[in-house]
Structure formats: C-alpha cells, structure tokens
Design a protein around this motif. Structure first.
Motif, PDB file in Angstrom:
ATOM      1  N   LEU A 129       0.824  -1.206   0.000  1.00  0.00           N
ATOM      2  CA  LEU A 129       0.000   0.000   0.000  1.00  0.00           C
ATOM      3  C   LEU A 129       0.861   1.260   0.000  1.00  0.00           C
ATOM      4  O   LEU A 129       0.531   2.251  -0.662  1.00  0.00           O
ATOM      5  CB  LEU A 129      -0.924   0.000   1.215  1.00  0.00           C
ATOM      6  CG  LEU A 129      -2.100  -0.976   1.180  1.00  0.00           C
ATOM      7  CD1 LEU A 129      -2.830  -0.973   2.518  1.00  0.00           C
ATOM      8  CD2 LEU A 129      -3.063  -0.619   0.056  1.00  0.00           C
ATOM      9  N   VAL A 130       1.957   1.237   0.746  1.00  0.00           N
ATOM     10  CA  VAL A 130       2.853   2.392   0.772  1.00  0.00           C
ATOM     11  C   VAL A 130       3.473   2.612  -0.604  1.00  0.00           C
ATOM     12  O   VAL A 130       3.482   3.729  -1.134  1.00  0.00           O
ATOM     13  CB  VAL A 130       3.946   2.201   1.840  1.00  0.00           C
ATOM     14  CG1 VAL A 130       5.010   3.288   1.716  1.00  0.00           C
ATOM     15  CG2 VAL A 130       3.340   2.208   3.238  1.00  0.00           C
ATOM     16  N   ALA A 131       3.999   1.533  -1.191  1.00  0.00           N
ATOM     17  CA  ALA A 131       4.635   1.660  -2.505  1.00  0.00           C
ATOM     18  C   ALA A 131       3.631   2.107  -3.562  1.00  0.00           C
ATOM     19  O   ALA A 131       3.911   3.005  -4.371  1.00  0.00           O
ATOM     20  CB  ALA A 131       5.264   0.319  -2.896  1.00  0.00           C
TER      21      ALA A 131
ATOM     22  N   LEU B  21      10.998  -2.656   4.347  1.00  0.00           N
ATOM     23  CA  LEU B  21      12.114  -1.719   4.416  1.00  0.00           C
ATOM     24  C   LEU B  21      12.311  -1.026   3.068  1.00  0.00           C
ATOM     25  O   LEU B  21      12.640   0.167   3.013  1.00  0.00           O
ATOM     26  CB  LEU B  21      13.388  -2.441   4.833  1.00  0.00           C
ATOM     27  CG  LEU B  21      13.346  -3.138   6.196  1.00  0.00           C
ATOM     28  CD1 LEU B  21      14.691  -3.797   6.494  1.00  0.00           C
ATOM     29  CD2 LEU B  21      12.970  -2.160   7.302  1.00  0.00           C
ATOM     30  N   LEU B  22      12.117  -1.754   1.974  1.00  0.00           N
ATOM     31  CA  LEU B  22      12.235  -1.149   0.648  1.00  0.00           C
ATOM     32  C   LEU B  22      11.151  -0.096   0.436  1.00  0.00           C
ATOM     33  O   LEU B  22      11.408   0.950  -0.183  1.00  0.00           O
ATOM     34  CB  LEU B  22      12.139  -2.229  -0.435  1.00  0.00           C
ATOM     35  CG  LEU B  22      13.268  -3.268  -0.465  1.00  0.00           C
ATOM     36  CD1 LEU B  22      13.017  -4.298  -1.561  1.00  0.00           C
ATOM     37  CD2 LEU B  22      14.617  -2.596  -0.663  1.00  0.00           C
ATOM     38  N   ALA B  23       9.942  -0.361   0.951  1.00  0.00           N
ATOM     39  CA  ALA B  23       8.861   0.623   0.822  1.00  0.00           C
ATOM     40  C   ALA B  23       9.179   1.887   1.611  1.00  0.00           C
ATOM     41  O   ALA B  23       8.921   3.008   1.147  1.00  0.00           O
ATOM     42  CB  ALA B  23       7.542   0.010   1.290  1.00  0.00           C
TER      43      ALA B  23
ATOM     44  N   VAL C 213      12.994   8.298  -0.638  1.00  0.00           N
ATOM     45  CA  VAL C 213      13.427   8.778  -1.952  1.00  0.00           C
ATOM     46  C   VAL C 213      12.397   9.737  -2.540  1.00  0.00           C
ATOM     47  O   VAL C 213      12.754  10.785  -3.099  1.00  0.00           O
ATOM     48  CB  VAL C 213      13.664   7.585  -2.905  1.00  0.00           C
ATOM     49  CG1 VAL C 213      13.875   8.067  -4.335  1.00  0.00           C
ATOM     50  CG2 VAL C 213      14.860   6.761  -2.444  1.00  0.00           C
ATOM     51  N   ALA C 214      11.121   9.391  -2.424  1.00  0.00           N
ATOM     52  CA  ALA C 214      10.066  10.257  -2.956  1.00  0.00           C
ATOM     53  C   ALA C 214      10.047  11.601  -2.240  1.00  0.00           C
ATOM     54  O   ALA C 214       9.853  12.651  -2.871  1.00  0.00           O
ATOM     55  CB  ALA C 214       8.716   9.567  -2.823  1.00  0.00           C
ATOM     56  N   TRP C 215      10.240  11.574  -0.909  1.00  0.00           N
ATOM     57  CA  TRP C 215      10.277  12.823  -0.145  1.00  0.00           C
ATOM     58  C   TRP C 215      11.414  13.713  -0.616  1.00  0.00           C
ATOM     59  O   TRP C 215      11.242  14.910  -0.839  1.00  0.00           O
ATOM     60  CB  TRP C 215      10.427  12.509   1.337  1.00  0.00           C
ATOM     61  CG  TRP C 215      10.593  13.730   2.183  1.00  0.00           C
ATOM     62  CD1 TRP C 215       9.613  14.526   2.696  1.00  0.00           C
ATOM     63  CD2 TRP C 215      11.843  14.310   2.599  1.00  0.00           C
ATOM     64  NE1 TRP C 215      10.164  15.566   3.416  1.00  0.00           N
ATOM     65  CE2 TRP C 215      11.528  15.459   3.364  1.00  0.00           C
ATOM     66  CE3 TRP C 215      13.179  13.972   2.406  1.00  0.00           C
ATOM     67  CZ2 TRP C 215      12.513  16.266   3.942  1.00  0.00           C
ATOM     68  CZ3 TRP C 215      14.161  14.776   2.960  1.00  0.00           C
ATOM     69  CH2 TRP C 215      13.819  15.896   3.723  1.00  0.00           C
TER      70      TRP C 215
ATOM     71  N   LEU D  63       7.417  -1.656  -7.314  1.00  0.00           N
ATOM     72  CA  LEU D  63       7.874  -2.143  -6.008  1.00  0.00           C
ATOM     73  C   LEU D  63       6.744  -2.853  -5.268  1.00  0.00           C
ATOM     74  O   LEU D  63       6.985  -3.854  -4.570  1.00  0.00           O
ATOM     75  CB  LEU D  63       8.407  -0.978  -5.181  1.00  0.00           C
ATOM     76  CG  LEU D  63       8.940  -1.325  -3.792  1.00  0.00           C
ATOM     77  CD1 LEU D  63      10.062  -2.344  -3.867  1.00  0.00           C
ATOM     78  CD2 LEU D  63       9.415  -0.064  -3.072  1.00  0.00           C
ATOM     79  N   ALA D  64       5.534  -2.344  -5.417  1.00  0.00           N
ATOM     80  CA  ALA D  64       4.388  -3.021  -4.802  1.00  0.00           C
ATOM     81  C   ALA D  64       4.185  -4.404  -5.411  1.00  0.00           C
ATOM     82  O   ALA D  64       3.920  -5.388  -4.699  1.00  0.00           O
ATOM     83  CB  ALA D  64       3.125  -2.179  -4.971  1.00  0.00           C
ATOM     84  N   GLY D  65       4.317  -4.500  -6.738  1.00  0.00           N
ATOM     85  CA  GLY D  65       4.190  -5.799  -7.393  1.00  0.00           C
ATOM     86  C   GLY D  65       5.289  -6.761  -6.975  1.00  0.00           C
ATOM     87  O   GLY D  65       5.042  -7.961  -6.768  1.00  0.00           O
TER      88      GLY D  65
END
Length: 407
Positions: free
Chosen positions: A113-115, A245-247, A253-255, A301-303
């Motif tokens: 959900l985060v990704a 952790l990757l999410a 990175v997005a921030w 990344l979600a996939g």
C-alpha cells in the motif's frame, strides 16, 4: 503676492496582508486525522445499528434506556477492541509471536500500500492522476515472477535481478500513458484505466501459456518463485519481509525527490501551472513522462513485494485491488510521501484488524471498506471537517492537493 499651498505627500496604499502560513500539521496532518476520527464515529453508528442486541433493546428503550446504551457500548467497544487486537498488539497472547504478530501483519499489509500510494502521490505533484497503479503492479509482478522462477542465478544476484525486473516492468507500463500524454495529449485517467484492463487480461493470457503455467495444473497459476529470489523475512514468526524496508526507503526517496531535487521542482512547477513552467524553459512533455515512469517504478515495487514476498507465486489476483486502495492512501496522505507511509500503515491495520474483528465479534468485514470510503469522503470535504471541529479552513480539497504541499 502668491500664496503657498501646503501639500501632503501621497501615502502608499496599504496592500492586503498575505494569508497566514499554515504548518504541515494544520494543512495536512490535522485534517487527515480528523477525517479518520469522523469515519470511526460514523462507523461506530453503523456497528451499533447492525448489532442484534442493540436492535432488540431498542424495542423497549423508553422503559429501560440503559439496556440499549449498554448494548451500544458493548458492540462498539467490542468491535473496535478486536480491531486493535488484530492490528497492533494482543495483550492476551502467551508468546511474543502472539502479542506482536498483529503488528507484523499490519506492516505486511501496509508494504504494497505504501509503494502503490507513492505511485499515485508522485505524479499528482505534476498534475497527473494515475489510476493505473493496478495494471502497473500486475505487469511488474509478471516480470519479477518470470525472472524468479525461470532463471537459475546465484542467490543474491537472483533476488536483485528479480527486483530490478519488476521495477522495470512497472516503469515501462507507467511510461506508456506518460508518452501518450506528452505526444498526443491523451488524458492519463483514460489511458491508465484502459491499461488496467490490458494488464488484467494480459496476465490471464500469460498464465495460460507454457511459459508461465505450472506444469500439471489447469488453473492459471505459475511455478513458485525460487528460494534464491524470495525477499527474506524480517521476523521468524511472521511473513513480514524486507519489502517493508524497501517501501520505507522508497518513501524517503520520494520525499527527497519532490521536496529537495531539481526534478521534483519541475514536477511541482508543471503541476502548479504548465504554461508558466513552459515559459520558464521547462519541458512539460518530458516532465509528464518522468512523472509516470516514477509512478510505474513505485507501483512496480508493490508488485515485487507481492510476488517475491507475500505470495511467492503469480496468479491473476496478484494485484488484489491494491492499485485502487492506493488512491485512497494517497488522498488521505494529501500526496505527502511521509503521510503515505502513515496512511498505508493505517489501511494495513484496518485490513489486518478487520479479520480479527469479524472472527471474534461477528461484525462484517465490509465495515472496513465503509471506513475507507468514509475517510475519502471526509478528505474530499474539508469544509465539513472545518465546520464540525471549528477549524480555520485551508481550502485543501481533493482538487487542490497537488498545490498544498511545499516539501
């Protein structure tokens, strides 16, 4: 003799005072938090109305009102208590796994959900509404799964290759609507929705071919991903894996990308005013493509987290509606990457706790969907939240979210 007339020098006309600056808490966090509170209140009413004891005691309310009030309290406290035990901690557990297992499950559900929420939030900064995270997740899962079960590579190399393949698949699928927007002006909402259908039926076709279908099975399911391509688990007693952790890293990175980089400045400038950005020398078409490629990468990344972490096998339901839940997550977060993490964890908690709530109290799991819908409803009506809680309205409705965050 001439008379001298005294003159008063002209006074500057006072300009209108600029509106007071609103902090992140006032403009984003507080309205979102109060939207959740309002949704929980309305959800409590629905829980009470659907409870059999409440309905039974309502027939003699005027004779013994305390019975109905007690039944309402029991139903609401019982349901939300079960929701908490199933999503945060279960203090009645006899082991560490039983006590903290619910929290681990919440974080597991929150990972994709985060990704996926970032896949909606980031292009929103450029004025693009990505409805195609569902398809991007699906295509990414296909790429990652194929590398995971079809190639024979060393352990670390295999995992890295599978992850990169998934990110590439999502990026490519996200690039398509970006290129169409940049070259033909095709609206991204239409193209991303249509690409969702292409991905949905594309995976169904792929799982019917010898390249993807598991040997000896007639149903659409792939061979399991090799152990060397599986995301390692973080806890022995839970399915929570490194994908979480990757999410978190992706949110960081997005921030940075949106608030601190030149690329992010271009995204925000184009989202605020494409014509002004073009006049300033920015390439609006290139920005559109960049935004959608980033969106596809985050959705990828979600996939990856789904097929290499949670499921470890490719099926037609690998996306599980995450792309559409991601829209809700991004709206609740008001397109803020940090808020996306919090919103993703909240929705993961609702999903994890909802199962426990249904099993222990009999409350329908559909109440979780109702809560999510109500949250979006209140997010889309900031004036209502301001009126109920007597807040100074910031005017940050859904249509203005892309302009409401300054990094």
């Amino acid at each position: 003799m001439s008379a001298t007339v005294a003159t008063t020098p002209p006074q500057p006309v006072p300009s209108a005072a600029p509106p007071p600056a609103t902090s992140f808490w006032q403009s984003t966090a507080l309205p979102s938090l109060l939207s959740v509170v309002m949704a929980m209140v309305v959800g409590a009413v629905l829980i009470a109305v659907s409870d059999e004891d409440v309905r039974a005691s309502s027939s003699y309310f005027f004779a013994r009102p305390g019975d109905m009030l007690s039944a309402i309290g029991s139903s609401v406290v019982g349901a939300y208590g079960a929701l908490f035990r199933g999503s945060v901690v279960d203090l009645s557990g006899g082991s560490v796994a039983e006590v903290f297992g619910p929290l681990a499950n919440t974080l597991l559900f929150a990972t994709p959900l985060v990704a996926a929420g970032l896949a909606v939030a980031v292009p929103f900064r450029a004025g693009l509404f990505n409805i195609g995270a569902e398809g991007q997740i699906t295509v990414a899962a296909v790429f990652a799964a194929w590398v995971g079960f079809a190639l024979d590579l060393p352990p670390v190399v295999h995992l890295v290759a599978a992850v990169l393949a998934g990110l590439l698949g999502g990026a490519l699928w996200g690039a398509i609507p970006g290129v169409l927007k940049a070259t033909t002006g095709a609206h991204e909402v239409i193209t991303t929705i249509m690409l969702n259908y292409v991905a949905r039926f594309g995976i169904l076709f792929a799982l019917g071919t010898t390249a993807f279908q598991r040997e000896g099975r007639a149903d659409p399911i792939s061979p399991p991903v090799a152990d060397t391509a599986v995301l390692p688990r973080l806890l022995d007693f839970s399915r929570l894996h490194v994908g979480f952790l990757l999410a978190l890293a992706a949110a960081g990175v997005a921030w940075w990308l949106i608030g601190r980089s030149t690329t992010g400045f271009r995204l925000r400038a184009v989202g605020a005013n494409p014509e002004a950005a073009r006049t300033a020398g920015m390439s609006v078409p290139r920005t559109y493509v960049t935004a959608m490629v980033l969106a596809g990468t985050f959705a990828g990344l979600a996939g990856v987290s789904q097929v290499l972490g949670s499921e470890r096998v490719l099926t037609t339901g690998i996306s599980a509606g995450l792309g559409f839940d991601a829209i809700t997550v991004a709206l609740l977060a008001r397109t803020n990457p940090v808020g996306v993490v919090a919103a993703g964890v909240l929705f993961g908690a609702l999903k994890s706790g909802g199962l426990t709530m249904q099993a222990t109290t009999g409350t329908s799991l559909d109440i979780v969907v109702v809560l999510q819908s109500l949250i979006v409803l209140f997010i889309a009506a900031p004036a209502l939240i301001s009126a109920v809680f007597r807040l100074r309205s910031t005017g940050a409705g859904v249509g203005q979210l892309s302009k409401g965050w300054n990094g």
